[in-house]
Design a protein around this motif. Structure first.
Motif, PDB file in Angstrom:
ATOM      1  N   GLN A 106      19.111  -2.829 -58.206  1.00  0.00           N
ATOM      2  CA  GLN A 106      19.301  -1.505 -58.797  1.00  0.00           C
ATOM      3  C   GLN A 106      19.141  -1.584 -60.312  1.00  0.00           C
ATOM      4  N   GLY A 107      18.303  -0.708 -60.844  1.00  0.00           N
ATOM      5  CA  GLY A 107      18.061  -0.661 -62.283  1.00  0.00           C
ATOM      6  C   GLY A 107      16.897  -1.523 -62.742  1.00  0.00           C
ATOM      7  N   GLU A 108      16.471  -2.483 -61.925  1.00  0.00           N
ATOM      8  CA  GLU A 108      15.346  -3.345 -62.298  1.00  0.00           C
ATOM      9  C   GLU A 108      14.023  -2.617 -62.058  1.00  0.00           C
ATOM     10  N   LEU A 135      10.482  -1.723 -48.034  1.00  0.00           N
ATOM     11  CA  LEU A 135      11.065  -2.216 -46.786  1.00  0.00           C
ATOM     12  C   LEU A 135      12.520  -1.797 -46.663  1.00  0.00           C
ATOM     13  N   LYS A 136      13.197  -1.782 -47.813  1.00  0.00           N
ATOM     14  CA  LYS A 136      14.627  -1.486 -47.823  1.00  0.00           C
ATOM     15  C   LYS A 136      14.982  -0.918 -49.191  1.00  0.00           C
ATOM     16  N   GLY A 137      15.910   0.032 -49.209  1.00  0.00           N
ATOM     17  CA  GLY A 137      16.368   0.586 -50.476  1.00  0.00           C
ATOM     18  C   GLY A 137      15.577   1.815 -50.881  1.00  0.00           C
ATOM     19  N   CYS A 138      15.538   2.051 -52.181  1.00  0.00           N
ATOM     20  CA  CYS A 138      14.827   3.215 -52.709  1.00  0.00           C
ATOM     21  C   CYS A 138      14.448   2.947 -54.160  1.00  0.00           C
ATOM     22  N   LEU A 139      13.237   3.339 -54.502  1.00  0.00           N
ATOM     23  CA  LEU A 139      12.739   3.214 -55.869  1.00  0.00           C
ATOM     24  C   LEU A 139      12.264   4.574 -56.333  1.00  0.00           C
ATOM     25  N   ARG A 140      12.007   4.681 -57.610  1.00  0.00           N
ATOM     26  CA  ARG A 140      11.446   5.918 -58.148  1.00  0.00           C
ATOM     27  C   ARG A 140      10.306   5.574 -59.082  1.00  0.00           C
ATOM     28  N   THR A 141       9.322   6.462 -59.123  1.00  0.00           N
ATOM     29  CA  THR A 141       8.211   6.351 -60.056  1.00  0.00           C
ATOM     30  C   THR A 141       8.407   7.432 -61.108  1.00  0.00           C
ATOM     31  N   PHE A 142       8.323   7.041 -62.376  1.00  0.00           N
ATOM     32  CA  PHE A 142       8.534   7.999 -63.465  1.00  0.00           C
ATOM     33  C   PHE A 142       7.700   7.622 -64.667  1.00  0.00           C
ATOM     34  N   PHE A 143       7.589   8.577 -65.594  1.00  0.00           N
ATOM     35  CA  PHE A 143       6.928   8.305 -66.872  1.00  0.00           C
ATOM     36  C   PHE A 143       7.766   8.935 -67.974  1.00  0.00           C
ATOM     37  N   LEU A 144       7.475   8.542 -69.189  1.00  0.00           N
ATOM     38  CA  LEU A 144       8.193   9.070 -70.349  1.00  0.00           C
ATOM     39  C   LEU A 144       7.356  10.127 -71.042  1.00  0.00           C
ATOM     40  N   LYS A 145       7.999  11.226 -71.396  1.00  0.00           N
ATOM     41  CA  LYS A 145       7.357  12.264 -72.197  1.00  0.00           C
ATOM     42  C   LYS A 145       8.368  12.703 -73.244  1.00  0.00           C
ATOM     43  N   ARG A 203      -6.331  -1.550 -65.641  1.00  0.00           N
ATOM     44  CA  ARG A 203      -5.856  -0.756 -66.771  1.00  0.00           C
ATOM     45  C   ARG A 203      -4.339  -0.730 -66.756  1.00  0.00           C
ATOM     46  N   PRO A 204      -3.720  -0.515 -67.908  1.00  0.00           N
ATOM     47  CA  PRO A 204      -2.265  -0.419 -67.933  1.00  0.00           C
ATOM     48  C   PRO A 204      -1.779   0.739 -67.051  1.00  0.00           C
ATOM     49  N   ALA A 205      -0.696   0.505 -66.354  1.00  0.00           N
ATOM     50  CA  ALA A 205      -0.101   1.541 -65.505  1.00  0.00           C
ATOM     51  C   ALA A 205       0.335   2.713 -66.371  1.00  0.00           C
ATOM     52  N   CYS A 206       0.204   3.915 -65.831  1.00  0.00           N
ATOM     53  CA  CYS A 206       0.582   5.102 -66.608  1.00  0.00           C
ATOM     54  C   CYS A 206       1.989   5.581 -66.262  1.00  0.00           C
ATOM     55  N   PHE A 207       2.709   4.828 -65.431  1.00  0.00           N
ATOM     56  CA  PHE A 207       4.101   5.151 -65.128  1.00  0.00           C
ATOM     57  C   PHE A 207       4.844   3.871 -64.771  1.00  0.00           C
ATOM     58  N   SER A 208       6.146   3.987 -64.597  1.00  0.00           N
ATOM     59  CA  SER A 208       7.005   2.858 -64.251  1.00  0.00           C
ATOM     60  C   SER A 208       7.584   3.065 -62.865  1.00  0.00           C
ATOM     61  N   CYS A 209       7.983   1.964 -62.237  1.00  0.00           N
ATOM     62  CA  CYS A 209       8.628   2.030 -60.925  1.00  0.00           C
ATOM     63  C   CYS A 209       9.910   1.210 -61.011  1.00  0.00           C
ATOM     64  N   GLN A 210      11.035   1.865 -60.733  1.00  0.00           N
ATOM     65  CA  GLN A 210      12.362   1.268 -60.916  1.00  0.00           C
ATOM     66  C   GLN A 210      13.181   1.453 -59.644  1.00  0.00           C
ATOM     67  N   ALA A 211      13.963   0.436 -59.297  1.00  0.00           N
ATOM     68  CA  ALA A 211      14.858   0.530 -58.142  1.00  0.00           C
ATOM     69  C   ALA A 211      16.070   1.387 -58.496  1.00  0.00           C
ATOM     70  N   ILE A 212      16.379   2.365 -57.648  1.00  0.00           N
ATOM     71  CA  ILE A 212      17.596   3.155 -57.864  1.00  0.00           C
ATOM     72  C   ILE A 212      18.700   2.690 -56.917  1.00  0.00           C
ATOM     73  N   ALA A 213      18.358   1.718 -56.077  1.00  0.00           N
ATOM     74  CA  ALA A 213      19.317   1.012 -55.221  1.00  0.00           C
ATOM     75  C   ALA A 213      18.727  -0.377 -55.006  1.00  0.00           C
ATOM     76  N   ASP A 214      19.546  -1.336 -54.624  1.00  0.00           N
ATOM     77  CA  ASP A 214      18.992  -2.645 -54.302  1.00  0.00           C
ATOM     78  C   ASP A 214      17.911  -2.450 -53.250  1.00  0.00           C
ATOM     79  N   SER A 215      16.738  -3.006 -53.513  1.00  0.00           N
ATOM     80  CA  SER A 215      15.572  -2.717 -52.683  1.00  0.00           C
ATOM     81  C   SER A 215      14.796  -3.986 -52.376  1.00  0.00           C
ATOM     82  N   GLU A 216      13.941  -3.856 -51.370  1.00  0.00           N
ATOM     83  CA  GLU A 216      12.994  -4.913 -51.034  1.00  0.00           C
ATOM     84  C   GLU A 216      11.652  -4.245 -50.797  1.00  0.00           C
ATOM     85  N   VAL A 217      10.615  -4.805 -51.424  1.00  0.00           N
ATOM     86  CA  VAL A 217       9.277  -4.228 -51.360  1.00  0.00           C
ATOM     87  C   VAL A 217       8.306  -5.275 -50.849  1.00  0.00           C
TER      88      VAL A 217
END
Length: 193
Positions: free
Chosen positions: A34-36, A52-62, A88-102
């Motif tokens: 979570q938070g990573e 596979l497990k948990g939940c992540l979110r994709t976001f960007f900064l504006k 190319r550099p990614a245009c957003f970030s992906c962060q775990a909002i719970a302990d996750s497995e991908v």
């Protein structure tokens, strides 16, 4: 781990005849606490993934604010395919909002998939899945009011609602957390009257 991959493929492409033993040694299961971050805006995202497990979110900064595009609970794809393919550099970030497995499908696994029957079609369907998520998000932002986006979220992701912090949901809806609280109260009062 591979059972979920098989299930995902069957859901996406029921007629798939790929011998997954060809790519299974190339796949990686990555734990994200979570938070990573799985990847950050500006990094090269050199994979596509499946939660596979948990939940992540994709976001960007504006303007210093985080704007959440997607949530990725179990059996949802994630990644920045343009970053993967064009380096190319990614245009957003992906962060775990719970302990996750991908489950990480890296470039080497993708290259193998491209050489086997049904592999290219499977890859196309995964890319389409990512593209459709983006299309639906954009259309909703332009067509729907925050209230309608919230109601749609309640209908399509009712279990997810209990798993994500309200400030991420507000960011996803394009409103402030205080506005989300007012919106929820308004809908509640509509419901009981």
């Amino acid at each position: 781990m591979y059972e979920l991959l098989h299930s995902f493929i069957q859901q996406l492409f029921p007629q798939c005849q790929i011998d997954l033993t060809l790519i299974e040694p190339l796949l990686e299961s990555r734990k994200v606490h979570q938070g990573e971050f799985l990847f950050r805006e500006g990094d090269i995202c050199d994979f596509v993934g499946l939660t596979l497990k948990g939940c992540l979110r994709t976001f960007f900064l504006k303007d210093g604010k985080e704007l959440t595009l997607f949530f990725h609970p179990e059996q949802h794809t994630l990644g920045d395919y343009e970053s993967l393919r064009r380096r190319r550099p990614a245009c957003f970030s992906c962060q775990a909002i719970a302990d996750s497995e991908v489950l990480i499908v890296n470039t080497q696994a993708i290259e193998v998939l491209e050489t086997v029957p049904d592999g290219q079609k499977l890859l196309r369907l995964v890319v389409e899945d990512l593209a459709f998520q983006l299309r639906d998000c954009l259309l909703s932002l332009y067509r729907d009011s925050p209230e309608q986006r919230y109601v749609n979220f309640l209908k399509t992701e009712p279990k997810l609602l209990q798993r994500i912090p309200q400030y991420y949901l507000a960011s996803h809806l394009g409103i402030e957390p205080e506005s989300l609280s007012r919106l929820k109260r308004r809908l509640y009062h509509k419901e009981i009257s």
